[in-house]
Structure formats: structure tokens, C-alpha cells
Design a protein around this motif. Structure first.
Motif, short mmCIF file in Angstrom:
data_model
loop_
_atom_site.label_atom_id
_atom_site.label_comp_id
_atom_site.label_asym_id
_atom_site.label_seq_id
_atom_site.Cartn_x
_atom_site.Cartn_y
_atom_site.Cartn_z
N TRP A 79 0.97 -1.58 -0.55
CA TRP A 79 -0.36 0.68 0.25
C TRP A 79 0.88 2.11 -0.18
N LYS A 83 0.86 4.43 -2.74
CA LYS A 83 0.45 5.50 -1.93
C LYS A 83 1.51 5.85 -3.56
N ALA A 86 1.18 6.32 -7.12
CA ALA A 86 -0.49 7.46 -7.41
C ALA A 86 0.14 8.69 -7.41
N GLN A 87 1.11 8.66 -6.51
CA GLN A 87 1.29 10.55 -6.10
C GLN A 87 2.23 11.03 -6.70
N LEU A 90 -0.09 11.13 -10.38
CA LEU A 90 -0.49 12.36 -10.42
C LEU A 90 -0.05 13.67 -10.67
N LEU A 102 -7.09 15.26 -5.59
CA LEU A 102 -6.07 13.89 -5.81
C LEU A 102 -5.90 12.99 -4.79
N VAL A 106 -5.96 9.93 -2.70
CA VAL A 106 -4.80 8.30 -2.57
C VAL A 106 -4.52 8.68 -1.54
N THR A 107 -4.11 9.18 -0.80
CA THR A 107 -3.16 8.86 0.67
C THR A 107 -4.26 8.65 1.54
N ILE A 109 -7.28 7.05 1.29
CA ILE A 109 -8.03 5.69 0.62
C ILE A 109 -6.12 5.05 0.88
N SER A 110 -4.89 5.15 0.75
CA SER A 110 -3.89 3.96 1.11
C SER A 110 -4.03 3.75 2.41
#
Length: 126
Positions: A79, A83, A86-87, A90, A102, A106-107, A109-110
Motif C-alpha cells: 500500500w 501511494k 499514484a502520487q 497524479l 487527488l 489517494v493518501t 485511501i491508501s
């Protein structure tokens, strides 16, 4: 003649561009990738034998330290790696407020998924 004429291209570019965190994040992603390269096969080999077993067997299995630690490490590293990836995506492909919103989403949710997974594992193990 301007003073800038005597400055090399490297000196002219120094201090421009990223916030000087790109190399550190890339190194962190590399380290977590290597960790996952080791952890994912371990997780598959420890999770496979218990797949399809009844609840009592699963509780007994994850009460043992090795499978529980492998599962916890795989969850955590996986996870956190997600993160960071995904960061980075983004930051590359979105702008302004949308980017910030966003990244925060994402942070959250992770870390929420990581916490839920670890909570479930602790409930099984204890």
C-alpha cells in the motif's frame, strides 16, 4: 556581454525543475519494489495452503508468526508503494487544486486500506 554568457548549461539549470525530491522518491520506489519482489512470492506461498480452509484453520494458521508477519509486511509495503506510485502519476498528469485533492484522497485511501488490512490480520492472529 552578459554574465549569463559565461555560465555553463549545468549551472544555468541547477536549482530549476523539481523540488529536489524526485530522486529520493524514485529510490524509495525502487526499494519498495525490491521488497515486494521478495514479499509477494512469500505471501503467495504462505497464503496458498490456507486458501479455502474454514475459519478455525485460518485463525490457527495466522496465529503463527511467519505467515502473519509476511502478510503484514506485504500489506504495508504494497500500500505504501501504491501511494507513492499514484502520487507520482497524479503529480505528472494533473494540475492545481485537482492535483492536491487527488493526492490527499489517494493518501487517505491508501492508509485506510492498510489500516483495515492490518486490523483484519490482527483480528485473525489474536
Amino acid at each position: 556581454m552578459d554574465n549569463m554568457d559565461y555560465i555553463t548549461d549545468r549551472k544555468r539549470a541547477q536549482g530549476l525543475g523539481s523540488a529536489k525530491s524526485g530522486t529520493e522518491r524514485a529510490w524509495a520506489m525502487t526499494k519498495s519494489s525490491v521488497g515486494l519482489l521478495i514479499l509477494v512470492p512469500l505471501f503467495i506461498f504462505t497464503f496458498g495452503p490456507i486458501l479455502g480452509a474454514d475459519h478455525a484453520e485460518v485463525v490457527a494458521y495466522y496465529s503463527r508468526p511467519f505467515p502473519a508477519i509476511v502478510a503484514a509486511l506485504t500489506l504495508a509495503v504494497g500500500w505504501i508503494h501504491f501511494k507513492m506510485g499514484a502520487q507520482t502519476m497524479l503529480e505528472d498528469y494533473s494540475q492545481g487544486f485537482t492535483r492536491h485533492a487527488l493526492i490527499i484522497a489517494v493518501t487517505c485511501i491508501s492508509y485506510a486500506a492498510l489500516a483495515a488490512g492490518l486490523f483484519a490480520l490482527v483480528r485473525l492472529a489474536l
